[in-house]
Design a protein around this motif. Structure first.
Motif, PDB file in Angstrom:
ATOM      1  N   GLY A 125       0.823  -1.200   0.000  1.00 50.83           N
ATOM      2  CA  GLY A 125       0.000   0.000   0.000  1.00 50.83           C
ATOM      3  C   GLY A 125       0.853   1.243   0.000  1.00 50.83           C
ATOM      4  O   GLY A 125       2.084   1.177  -0.114  1.00 50.83           O
ATOM      5  N   PRO A 126       0.237   2.429   0.104  1.00 48.54           N
ATOM      6  CA  PRO A 126       1.000   3.676   0.159  1.00 48.54           C
ATOM      7  C   PRO A 126       1.865   3.725   1.420  1.00 48.54           C
ATOM      8  O   PRO A 126       1.558   3.072   2.422  1.00 48.54           O
ATOM      9  CB  PRO A 126      -0.087   4.757   0.185  1.00 48.54           C
ATOM     10  N   ASP A 127       2.916   4.498   1.369  1.00 47.26           N
ATOM     11  CA  ASP A 127       3.814   4.638   2.517  1.00 47.26           C
ATOM     12  C   ASP A 127       3.217   5.656   3.477  1.00 47.26           C
ATOM     13  O   ASP A 127       3.500   6.855   3.405  1.00 47.26           O
ATOM     14  CB  ASP A 127       5.198   5.083   2.036  1.00 47.26           C
ATOM     15  N   LEU A 128       2.381   5.173   4.385  1.00 44.31           N
ATOM     16  CA  LEU A 128       1.655   6.065   5.291  1.00 44.31           C
ATOM     17  C   LEU A 128       2.501   6.557   6.453  1.00 44.31           C
ATOM     18  O   LEU A 128       2.133   7.520   7.127  1.00 44.31           O
ATOM     19  CB  LEU A 128       0.408   5.349   5.833  1.00 44.31           C
ATOM     20  N   HIS A 129       3.620   5.876   6.705  1.00 42.54           N
ATOM     21  CA  HIS A 129       4.510   6.284   7.810  1.00 42.54           C
ATOM     22  C   HIS A 129       5.935   6.342   7.269  1.00 42.54           C
ATOM     23  O   HIS A 129       6.785   5.532   7.614  1.00 42.54           O
ATOM     24  CB  HIS A 129       4.402   5.289   8.966  1.00 42.54           C
ATOM     25  N   GLU A 180      -4.907  25.369   7.599  1.00 43.48           N
ATOM     26  CA  GLU A 180      -5.343  26.087   6.397  1.00 43.48           C
ATOM     27  C   GLU A 180      -4.123  26.600   5.630  1.00 43.48           C
ATOM     28  O   GLU A 180      -4.062  26.508   4.394  1.00 43.48           O
ATOM     29  CB  GLU A 180      -6.253  27.259   6.795  1.00 43.48           C
ATOM     30  N   TRP A 181      -3.145  27.125   6.358  1.00 37.18           N
ATOM     31  CA  TRP A 181      -1.923  27.623   5.719  1.00 37.18           C
ATOM     32  C   TRP A 181      -1.156  26.478   5.068  1.00 37.18           C
ATOM     33  O   TRP A 181      -0.683  26.604   3.946  1.00 37.18           O
ATOM     34  CB  TRP A 181      -1.065  28.328   6.766  1.00 37.18           C
ATOM     35  N   ARG A 182      -1.031  25.345   5.770  1.00 39.67           N
ATOM     36  CA  ARG A 182      -0.312  24.187   5.220  1.00 39.67           C
ATOM     37  C   ARG A 182      -0.935  23.743   3.896  1.00 39.67           C
ATOM     38  O   ARG A 182      -0.237  23.426   2.934  1.00 39.67           O
ATOM     39  CB  ARG A 182      -0.366  23.013   6.202  1.00 39.67           C
ATOM     40  N   LEU A 183      -2.255  23.688   3.863  1.00 37.95           N
ATOM     41  CA  LEU A 183      -2.945  23.159   2.689  1.00 37.95           C
ATOM     42  C   LEU A 183      -3.027  24.177   1.553  1.00 37.95           C
ATOM     43  O   LEU A 183      -3.537  23.867   0.484  1.00 37.95           O
ATOM     44  CB  LEU A 183      -4.343  22.680   3.081  1.00 37.95           C
ATOM     45  N   GLY A 184      -2.499  25.364   1.770  1.00 39.49           N
ATOM     46  CA  GLY A 184      -2.480  26.347   0.710  1.00 39.49           C
ATOM     47  C   GLY A 184      -1.470  26.033  -0.377  1.00 39.49           C
ATOM     48  O   GLY A 184      -1.599  26.525  -1.506  1.00 39.49           O
ATOM     49  N   SER A 185      -0.475  25.213  -0.053  1.00 36.39           N
ATOM     50  CA  SER A 185       0.582  24.929  -1.027  1.00 36.39           C
ATOM     51  C   SER A 185       0.810  23.445  -1.255  1.00 36.39           C
ATOM     52  O   SER A 185       1.781  23.058  -1.890  1.00 36.39           O
ATOM     53  CB  SER A 185       1.903  25.559  -0.546  1.00 36.39           C
ATOM     54  N   ARG A 186      -0.080  22.601  -0.711  1.00 33.68           N
ATOM     55  CA  ARG A 186       0.114  21.163  -0.872  1.00 33.68           C
ATOM     56  C   ARG A 186      -1.230  20.450  -0.831  1.00 33.68           C
ATOM     57  O   ARG A 186      -2.201  20.958  -0.278  1.00 33.68           O
ATOM     58  CB  ARG A 186       1.040  20.626   0.217  1.00 33.68           C
ATOM     59  N   GLU A 187      -1.264  19.265  -1.410  1.00 32.50           N
ATOM     60  CA  GLU A 187      -2.507  18.501  -1.485  1.00 32.50           C
ATOM     61  C   GLU A 187      -2.783  17.744  -0.193  1.00 32.50           C
ATOM     62  O   GLU A 187      -3.928  17.510   0.160  1.00 32.50           O
ATOM     63  CB  GLU A 187      -2.424  17.507  -2.655  1.00 32.50           C
ATOM     64  N   HIS A 188      -1.706  17.352   0.499  1.00 31.31           N
ATOM     65  CA  HIS A 188      -1.837  16.616   1.747  1.00 31.31           C
ATOM     66  C   HIS A 188      -1.070  17.332   2.852  1.00 31.31           C
ATOM     67  O   HIS A 188      -0.241  18.203   2.572  1.00 31.31           O
ATOM     68  CB  HIS A 188      -1.336  15.178   1.576  1.00 31.31           C
ATOM     69  N   VAL A 189      -1.327  16.960   4.087  1.00 34.93           N
ATOM     70  CA  VAL A 189      -0.794  17.721   5.220  1.00 34.93           C
ATOM     71  C   VAL A 189       0.729  17.783   5.207  1.00 34.93           C
ATOM     72  O   VAL A 189       1.322  18.823   5.492  1.00 34.93           O
ATOM     73  CB  VAL A 189      -1.284  17.121   6.557  1.00 34.93           C
ATOM     74  N   LEU A 190       1.382  16.678   4.892  1.00 37.50           N
ATOM     75  CA  LEU A 190       2.835  16.659   4.872  1.00 37.50           C
ATOM     76  C   LEU A 190       3.397  16.833   3.469  1.00 37.50           C
ATOM     77  O   LEU A 190       4.606  16.700   3.266  1.00 37.50           O
ATOM     78  CB  LEU A 190       3.364  15.346   5.481  1.00 37.50           C
ATOM     79  N   GLY A 191       2.556  17.123   2.512  1.00 34.98           N
ATOM     80  CA  GLY A 191       3.002  17.205   1.130  1.00 34.98           C
ATOM     81  C   GLY A 191       3.125  15.808   0.548  1.00 34.98           C
ATOM     82  O   GLY A 191       3.054  14.806   1.244  1.00 34.98           O
ATOM     83  N   GLY A 192       3.307  15.704  -0.753  1.00 38.82           N
ATOM     84  CA  GLY A 192       3.445  14.387  -1.370  1.00 38.82           C
ATOM     85  C   GLY A 192       2.167  13.590  -1.273  1.00 38.82           C
ATOM     86  O   GLY A 192       1.071  14.106  -1.493  1.00 38.82           O
ATOM     87  N   LEU A 194      -0.575  10.569   0.555  1.00 36.12           N
ATOM     88  CA  LEU A 194      -1.285  10.374   1.813  1.00 36.12           C
ATOM     89  C   LEU A 194      -0.366   9.768   2.868  1.00 36.12           C
ATOM     90  O   LEU A 194       0.450   8.891   2.575  1.00 36.12           O
ATOM     91  CB  LEU A 194      -2.466   9.423   1.598  1.00 36.12           C
ATOM     92  N   THR A 195      -0.523  10.237   4.116  1.00 38.89           N
ATOM     93  CA  THR A 195       0.176   9.653   5.257  1.00 38.89           C
ATOM     94  C   THR A 195      -0.810   9.504   6.409  1.00 38.89           C
ATOM     95  O   THR A 195      -1.970   9.922   6.310  1.00 38.89           O
ATOM     96  CB  THR A 195       1.353  10.530   5.723  1.00 38.89           C
ATOM     97  N   LEU A 196      -0.327   8.952   7.509  1.00 37.10           N
ATOM     98  CA  LEU A 196      -1.166   8.827   8.699  1.00 37.10           C
ATOM     99  C   LEU A 196      -1.615  10.194   9.212  1.00 37.10           C
ATOM    100  O   LEU A 196      -2.650  10.293   9.877  1.00 37.10           O
ATOM    101  CB  LEU A 196      -0.423   8.077   9.803  1.00 37.10           C
ATOM    102  N   ALA A 197      -0.861  11.247   8.898  1.00 37.58           N
ATOM    103  CA  ALA A 197      -1.265  12.593   9.305  1.00 37.58           C
ATOM    104  C   ALA A 197      -2.599  12.969   8.675  1.00 37.58           C
ATOM    105  O   ALA A 197      -3.453  13.595   9.321  1.00 37.58           O
ATOM    106  CB  ALA A 197      -0.188  13.604   8.918  1.00 37.58           C
TER     107      ALA A 197
END
Length: 291
Positions: A125-129, A180-192, A194-197
């Motif tokens: 699966g995706p690398d969630l961690h 809100e600021w984080r998601l202004g420049s990325r699709e997911h919370v940590l960028g890249g 999907l992760t557990l975040a």
């Protein structure tokens, strides 16, 4: 007179594949998850399990939305708890990761279960961690737990100190501002990818709208809605089958009403997201602006 301290409940925190002495290795079909997706911790695990495609590797037993034992636990889990802790003194709560070979509990600790699913069972699966993202994942987890869940609960408490409620609401709004600021420049919370975040944040937003909002005033809820990127993100994840398919809105409502002793406020009438529509992939068409 203060209430007496509750009986300490034993913690089950063995790990999969991390301690050779424990004998717990990532063997397909050996372990089982016991989940009630109306519980936010169980919902995180259910979404992670689906994202990793573990249906054929790690079976899931679903529990009632509202715990059915007098002590607030699940009757079906009593044999597991008794086998794992002689004369178990506390409620038999979910989530539980159990070992079908021994009939005992491996873990009831959500962060450990999530990490082990991602690291030990998530090869296809995706690398969630992802390696190197541990601190960032923990930071988002704390933001969800303290900045959203805890702060929203305190902000909606009836009675008590109004100043403390105002401080809690300010804490909640600051956390939402950061996201809100984080998601202004990325699709997911940590960028890249999907992760557990993302799993943790989505569940926190579901709880904020379906549970905590009911105890906030309308003005507070309108301030919460004023984070368009964040709520668009929540709607987008809800349309993902691994997220929306586990969303038991009726179960969440029944669990909330069964345990909540707070007073309902005007914010209850201000729904933020039509979760059911997005979970069915039936999102309403955007309103056309004149001109």
């Amino acid at each position: 007179m203060p209430a007496s301290s509750p009986t300490a409940v034993p913690s089950f925190r063995s790990r999969i594949g991390c301690d050779a002495r424990s004998g717990y290795h990532a063997v397909p079909h050996r372990y089982r998850l016991h989940l009630s997706p109306s519980c936010p911790h169980c919902l995180q695990i259910a979404v992670t399990h689906s994202l990793l495609g573990l249906d054929d590797t790690l079976p899931v037993t679903l529990l009632p939305a509202v715990p059915d034992a007098p002590d607030g636990g699940h009757r079906a889990l009593r044999p597991l708890y008794e086998a794992s802790s002689h004369q178990h003194p506390g409620p038999t709560v979910a989530p539980v990761l159990s070992d079908d070979w021994t009939g005992r509990i491996v873990s009831t600790h959500t962060p450990d279960i999530l990490r082990d699913l991602a690291r030990q069972f998530g090869g296809h699966g995706p690398d969630l961690h992802p390696r190197g993202a541990e601190d960032a994942l923990e930071s988002v987890g704390r933001l969800c737990e303290r900045g959203i869940a805890w702060a929203a609960q305190r902000a909606g408490e009836s009675g008590g100190d109004p100043a403390a409620r105002d401080i809690a609401l300010a804490t909640l709004l600051r956390a939402l501002d950061v996201l809100e600021w984080r998601l202004g420049s990325r699709e997911h919370v940590l960028g890249g990818g999907l992760t557990l975040a993302d799993v943790q944040l989505w569940v926190a937003l579901v709880q904020l709208d379906t549970v905590h909002r009911h105890h906030l005033d309308a003005a507070a809820v309108h301030r919460i809605t004023d984070h368009p990127r964040l709520w668009a993100y929540a709607r987008r994840l809800t349309a993902h089958p691994a997220f929306g398919s586990h969303l038991d809105l009726d179960g969440i409502a029944r669990r909330h009403h069964a345990h909540c002793r707070g007073e309902e406020a005007a914010g209850a009438a201000v729904q933020i997201v039509d979760w059911a529509a997005y979970a069915r992939h039936e999102a309403p068409e955007p309103t056309r602006q004149p001109g």
